[in-house]
Enzyme design. Structure first.
Site, PDB file in Angstrom:
ATOM      1  N   GLU A 114      -4.706   2.347  -4.324  1.00  0.00           N
ATOM      2  CA  GLU A 114      -3.250   2.391  -4.263  1.00  0.00           C
ATOM      3  C   GLU A 114      -2.664   1.091  -3.717  1.00  0.00           C
ATOM      4  OE1 GLU A 114      -4.711   4.359  -0.393  1.00  0.00           O
ATOM      5  OE2 GLU A 114      -5.391   4.033  -2.447  1.00  0.00           O
ATOM      6  N   ASP A 141       0.847  -1.192   0.000  1.00  0.00           N
ATOM      7  CA  ASP A 141       0.000   0.000   0.000  1.00  0.00           C
ATOM      8  C   ASP A 141       0.887   1.249   0.000  1.00  0.00           C
ATOM      9  OD1 ASP A 141      -2.999   0.968   0.611  1.00  0.00           O
ATOM     10  OD2 ASP A 141      -1.593   2.235   1.729  1.00  0.00           O
ATOM     11  N   ILE A 142       0.618   2.171  -0.916  1.00  0.00           N
ATOM     12  CA  ILE A 142       1.391   3.415  -0.976  1.00  0.00           C
ATOM     13  C   ILE A 142       0.999   4.306   0.203  1.00  0.00           C
ATOM     14  CG2 ILE A 142       1.928   5.460  -2.356  1.00  0.00           C
ATOM     15  CD1 ILE A 142       1.167   3.840  -4.836  1.00  0.00           C
TER      16      ILE A 142
END
Length: 370
Positions: free
Chosen positions: A281, A238-239
Site C-alpha cells: 500500500e 502509505d495508506i
C-alpha cells in the site's frame, strides 16, 4: 535533290531534337535522384524503432528532403494516453515543437465533415482550418494528410510551403497518399513498441509506474539536478490501516482502494512528476523542480484529496473512509560530491523516515524530513 535550305532545316531540327533529348535525359536524372532520395527517406522511416527516432526523422528530416518550409505532426490523444507514455519514457515535448496533440479530429468545413474520412487535402492556407496544424508558421499552400490505420484516425501530417503553386487542388495525390500510408504504419508500430515498454514499467493493478521505473527515474532526475543545480523532492505515501480493509472486506476491495487512491494522487500531480507504487500500500511520488515548500504543499493536497471523501466498496453500505500518511524529503539542489545513486537512496530513506514519524504521530498527516 535536297536544297541548302532543306539541309539547314534538317540540321536545325536535329539540333532541336538533340536539345530536347538532352533536356529529357537531364529531367530523367533529376527524377531518378528524387525517387532515390524519397526511397532512402522511406527506409529511414521504416527502420525507426523508437518514437523519438521516428519523430526526429519526420519533423527534422522531411523539410529538407521535400523542400518544405514546415512539417507538423498532430496526434489525436483525447485521453492523454500517448502523452503520458512519452512523459514516462522521458520524451520531452519541448524536444519537438512541431509535434502537436489534438483532443479530437479537426474539421475541413463549417459543416463538420471530418478529415478522417477523406483523402489528403491540398490547397491554399486557410486560417480557421489550418492554424491549429501550423501554430508557429503560416505557409502559403498546404497538404494535410490524414494518418489512418485499420479505419482509425491516428492524426495528421501537415506539409506547408511558402509557394502558392506547390500544393493545389488539381495536383495528383498518389505520392503523398503513399507517404501518408508509410507514416501511419511506422507511427502505429513505434507507438505500440513504446506501449510495450511502458507496460514493463507499469504496475498492473493500479496502472501507475512500478518500483523499477520510479527508482530508475529518480536516479536520472538526481543526476539531472546535480548538473543543473535544480530542486528535487519525493513523497513517501502509505495508506493508513490498509490491512483492516483486506481483513474486513477482502483483497478485491483492497485492490479497489489501491486503484482509487492511486487515481486521487495522480490528479494532484503535474505531467513532469512521476508516481509509482513501491509495494503493498506504499506509493512514491517524484516531484521535479520542487522545493521543500512545494513538496509540503503538494503532499498536503494529496493527503486532503485521499481523505476528503469515502470509497464505495463491495460489502459496505457506506463509503469507506480512507486516509494516508506522507513523508517528504527534498534536495535543493542535490549534492554534487556524492554519486547520484547514493544521493537517491539517501533521499528515499529520509522520506521513509519522515513517513514513519507521520505514522507514529497519529497518521493522516504530512511530516517533512529535516
Amino acid at each position: 535533290m535536297t536544297s541548302a535550305v532543306d539541309t539547314e532545316m534538317l540540321i536545325a531540327d536535329n539540333q532541336q531534337l538533340r536539345s530536347e533529348l538532352q533536356d529529357l535525359l537531364q529531367q530523367a536524372h533529376i527524377n531518378q535522384s528524387i525517387i532515390e532520395r524519397h526511397q532512402a527517406f522511406d527506409l529511414k522511416l521504416i527502420s525507426a524503432s523508437e518514437f523519438r527516432e521516428l519523430i526526429d526523422t519526420m519533423l527534422n528530416g522531411m523539410p529538407g528532403v521535400f523542400n518544405l518550409e514546415a512539417v507538423t505532426l498532430s496526434l489525436i490523444d483525447g485521453d492523454y494516453a500517448i502523452q503520458r507514455i512519452l512523459r514516462d519514457l522521458q520524451i520531452g515535448m519541448q524536444e519537438f515543437p512541431n509535434l502537436l496533440f489534438l483532443k479530437e479530429p479537426i474539421t475541413s468545413s463549417p459543416e463538420d465533415d471530418h478529415l478522417a474520412a477523406e483523402k489528403p487535402r491540398l490547397g491554399q492556407y486557410v486560417a480557421w482550418q489550418h492554424e491549429v496544424l501550423f501554430p508557429r508558421y503560416q505557409p502559403v499552400s498546404v497538404a494535410v494528410l490524414p494518418l489512418v490505420r485499420q479505419h482509425r484516425l491516428l492524426g495528421y501530417l501537415a506539409l506547408g510551403s511558402a509557394y502558392g503553386e506547390r500544393f493545389t487542388r488539381t495536383l495528383a495525390t498518389d505520392f503523398i497518399e503513399r507517404l501518408a500510408t508509410v507514416v501511419a504504419i511506422c507511427l502505429e508500430n513505434v507507438i505500440n513498441n513504446e506501449r510495450l515498454k511502458h507496460i514493463g514499467l507499469t504496475d498492473p493493478l493500479t496502472g501507475v509506474n512500478n518500483r523499477r521505473y520510479i527508482e530508475q527515474r529518480m536516479h536520472e532526475e538526481v543526476a539531472r539536478g546535480q548538473r543543473e543545480r535544480s530542486a528535487l523532492s519525493c513523497l513517501f505515501i502509505d495508506i493508513d490501516h490498509f490491512k483492516r480493509v483486506n481483513d474486513n472486506f477482502g483483497h478485491q476491495s483492497g485492490d479497489d482502494v489501491l486503484r482509487e487512491v492511486a487515481g486521487r494522487i495522480k490528479k494532484e500531480l503535474r505531467l513532469s512528476d512521476a508516481l509509482g507504487r513501491f509495494g503493498g500500500e506504499e506509493f512514491v511520488v517524484l516531484l521535479t523542480h520542487a522545493t521543500r515548500e512545494d513538496a509540503a504543499r503538494i503532499a498536503e493536497r494529496i493527503r486532503s484529496g485521499i481523505c476528503s471523501r469515502g470509497i464505495m466498496i463491495e460489502g459496505s453500505r457506506d463509503p469507506l473512509r480512507i486516509s494516508a500518511s506522507i513523508g517528504t524529503a527534498s534536495l535543493v539542489p542535490p549534492d554534487r560530491n556524492r554519486p547520484a545513486e547514493e544521493v537517491k537512496q539517501a533521499m528515499l530513506k529520509a522520506a521513509d523516515q519522515a513517513l514513519y514519524q507521520a505514522k507514529e504521530g497519529g497518521r493522516n498527516r504530512v511530516v517533512q524530513a529535516p
